[in-house]
Design an enzyme around this catalytic site. Structure first.
Site, PDB file in Angstrom:
ATOM      1  CB  THR B  48      -1.034  -0.026   1.147  1.00 23.74           C
ATOM      2  OG1 THR B  48      -1.873   1.125   1.009  1.00 23.74           O
ATOM      3  CG2 THR B  48      -0.387  -0.028   2.520  1.00 23.74           C
ATOM      4  CD  GLU B  49      -1.211   3.467  -3.345  1.00 22.46           C
ATOM      5  OE1 GLU B  49      -1.529   2.541  -2.580  1.00 22.46           O
ATOM      6  OE2 GLU B  49      -1.959   3.917  -4.221  1.00 22.46           O
ATOM      7  CG  ASN B  50      -0.779   3.939   3.608  1.00 21.90           C
ATOM      8  OD1 ASN B  50      -1.022   3.121   2.729  1.00 21.90           O
ATOM      9  ND2 ASN B  50      -1.268   3.847   4.819  1.00 21.90           N
TER      10      ASN B  50
END
Lengths: 240, 227, 227, 240
Positions: B48-50
């Site tokens: 996930t990007e975060n």
């Protein structure tokens, strides 16, 4: 999925003639001695791989590790920032004889080029080397009134690195200053093989302290009690 | 032609193409559903990007830790082997080509592989998130979507009319009616619902569907039909 | 004119200008000596290119851990607050302007602030290390050096004849005879050994030494004279 | 040297009108709520700072944190990737009324621009946004046959971030996905102020697990038991 291998031989089996290989370490700290020596052993048995381009901060010390690779004639070209060491004889002699190429890169630029290779950034601007011989032939562009040199990413076919702990998914930690270029190289090579001092199960490394997430790693091989290059050299070791 | 796949069925179909050990990013919203349908014996590793890799399923309600979320701001959980990292490292994974698959939603996909999924035009508040990075980063970019819009307009088109997310990036589209590949600037039909004819399918598709070799039957678990 | 400062005295003088809490990188070799002379009550935080910040002194012989070294490959030690990081983060500190001071050696320094310290020409094996990064990164770049070469040639010159490390980067030079600032393309003399006359100093300097205001006495601890 | 401050008021005292402020967090994870609210309180008392440019992944949620700053009229411009949230009303209304500017940046480009700001890289090339509206007006260059957009570094006057542990030298660790942009922002702002859940002495954090070395940090303020933005919003909180 389990990225653990069972032998050093297997770990270095698919490096081809002419490949570009990033090798972790700064001086002796972080040098993956056992992987390098397994590669030399393969070369001595089979004559391959040769004609390699090796990327490392230095160009070997004494007669072990990268110096031993050069000594055996496996290396066509070094890309490094500082091809000097306590005993740089092996590189120096071949370099002065015109038997090995050298691409000299400022250390921070070398690190950033490798990071860029791993991060999908084909070019970036740096103030480093502006107005010097090492900027020759490179585009220069001004930003906010200051000149910067454009540098290109650096990628490799293989990376051989050393880590402290590694789990079956390839998550890694390092040991003190032995970290240096290794987390960057892990991102910038097609195939990343890591010798770890301790192989563990997923979950044994705290997710907060993983330095290299497993996505960057293809294979790990446990080498408990690894040799330390500096100590080998102080003992006058040769490989083979 | 009333029969079509449910979102769960589309997600299930997309999940069948994810290999064991693949590193996968699922776009926020509908694509997140793909994680539910990993085939037996395979385990993908989700990014996930975060800044989280290898996370687990959603926690039970009430068990959320809101510092442990995905890019859609939904709560996730730890698994053995989860890793945390900062946003620049996260997008180094994306942009550097380290993800095997990204599965995204779409407003439109063009036969050129162009994708429009971030903006429907100048009205409202634009928001892009990580979509533009994902489409040029992952080794394979797939789309899951209804075959047509709510108003019945084709979402597979000759050229996107909505603002682009990326140019020539999508290679496979899983729709509510078919599985379509993008090959050399053309849509190539790989699978379709058995109950729909080629003519019916073409009629709701905004660009020519080419056939190369066999067109498979798109068959998904019945029990997901209402999911 | 036989009197000149020892290397230890030059390093001591350079150390006097380092503020409490300053982040400092010392070039390999002679500049490393500056760390020994931190004034009472001040504590600088030393950075080394190979990924260590806030390290301690050299260990006792036999106590070395060769995974804990500085950029000169010399063993160092931990201190409370030491941090490890990789090379890209290390040079983000350098290039990003986070270091307060870098102290480097020199073959030549020009009145323009140009520095030559990495190569004496095409012979031999060239090696640059982190010098080219440091000269454009640290907020203040200072040089410590003998005032002249072993053959008596000036090291402070109008223009460097050796290959440059950086253009217009040096702002202060601590030599065995004087402290000289680079101001708007000129050398400005700040301090000199009391025993040397202006004429004598100018005679061993390859560019004009300007005087602006008072020239201080360069006085270093006697006990370091033989160090 | 001790970077620990004794009050939140002191921590946000020197942010001027018109300043550019990076604020850590992705959604509610990592949002430095107490620092933001201290800044709002200062504004409510003194009328300053206003006209701020705020850099964050989002543009606020509900009526706390960045949303509350916008609601009070302190923010002139947002630089972000995703100005949507569960309750984006505050930003949306002002944006549609033309009362706040928006610079929309793809998330990975936003992260890399901030990293570049901290690493002294004034420009870099990325494939992200090529051929889209967000690349308009930006130089495009081809490398190895593929087009890339040149993006510029992003720097700020101040960064306000939240960390888990912080020692007196400014060394930091983070908590899970609350890490996100904060380590990058810590490198890219002139003045970096950090609220830490636990302030410790130098040496209490293992040097191997420090994520942000102290060189990037100017001041830390301990906020034990910090509020979590998502939880505040689920409880319908407003500030003030």
């Amino acid at each position: 999925m389990d990225k653990r291998l069972s032998s050093l031989t297997e770990a270095v089996a698919d490096i081809q003639d002419g490949a570009t290989v990033m090798i972790g370490g700064f001086g002796g700290s972080g040098a993956p001695i056992e992987l390098i020596h397994a590669l030399i052993d393969r070369f001595l048995e089979t004559g391959s791989p040769k004609g390699l381009t090796v990327i490392n901060n230095n160009a070997g010390n004494g007669h072990v590790g990268i110096a031993a690779m050069i000594e055996q004639g496996m290396v066509k070209k070094m890309i490094c920032s500082f091809p000097r060491s306590a005993d740089p004889t092996v590189f120096t002699e071949r370099y002065l004889a015109g038997e090995i190429e050298l691409e000299l890169v400022p250390q921070g630029t070398l690190a950033e080029r490798i990071r860029a290779g791993g991060a999908g950034i084909p070019g970036f601007f740096t103030p480093t080397s502006v107005g010097t011989d090492l900027a020759e032939g490179k585009p220069v562009q001004q930003f906010d009134g200051r000149d910067y040199v454009m540098e290109r990413w650096l990628k490799a076919d293989h990376a051989l690195i050393k880590a402290e702990q590694g789990d079956a998914l390839g998550n890694l930690t390092y040991r003190m200053a032995a970290r240096n270029f290794s987390p960057l190289m892990a991102t910038a090579a097609e195939k990343v093989v890591v010798q770890v001092t301790k192989a563990v199960e997923p979950g044994e490394i705290d997710p907060e302290v993983i330095v290299t997430p497993g996505i960057f790693v293809d294979a790990i091989i446990e080498v408990a009690n690894p040799a330390q290059e500096e100590e080998l050299n102080r003992a006058g070791a040769h490989h083979p | 032609m009333t029969q079509k796949l449910s979102n769960a069925q589309i997600a299930w179909r997309a999940a069948q193409d994810i290999e064991d050990g693949a590193y996968v990013n699922l776009g926020i919203g509908f694509p997140e559903m793909v994680a539910r349908f990993q085939p037996e014996g395979r385990e993908a590793i989700f990014h996930t990007e975060n800044g989280v890799l290898g996370f687990g399923r959603a926690p039970e309600p009430g068990q959320e830790d809101w510092d442990l979320i995905n890019a859609g701001k939904k709560a996730i959980t730890l698994k053995p082997g989860t890793a945390f990292f900062h946003h620049a490292d996260s997008f180094a994974m994306v942009r550097g080509g380290h993800l095997d698959v990204a599965i995204l939603g779409a407003y439109q996909v063009a036969e050129t592989g162009d994708l429009a999924n971030w903006s429907t035009g100048p009205k409202g508040v634009p928001a892009v998130g990580g979509a533009m990075d994902l489409v040029h980063g992952a080794k394979r970019v797939a789309v899951i979507t209804d075959h047509v819009t709510k108003k019945g307009q084709p979402k597979l088109v000759e050229a996107c009319t909505f603002p682009l997310t990326g140019v020539g990036c999508v290679t496979r589209v899983y729709t509510s009616l078919a599985v379509v590949d993008v090959v050399d600037g053309r849509f190539v039909l790989r699978e379709k619902l058995p109950a729909i004819s080629m003519e019916e399918l073409q009629a709701v598709t905004g660009a020519t569907l080419h056939v190369e070799g066999e067109v498979g039957d798109l068959i998904c678990p019945e029990e997901l039909a209402d999911a």
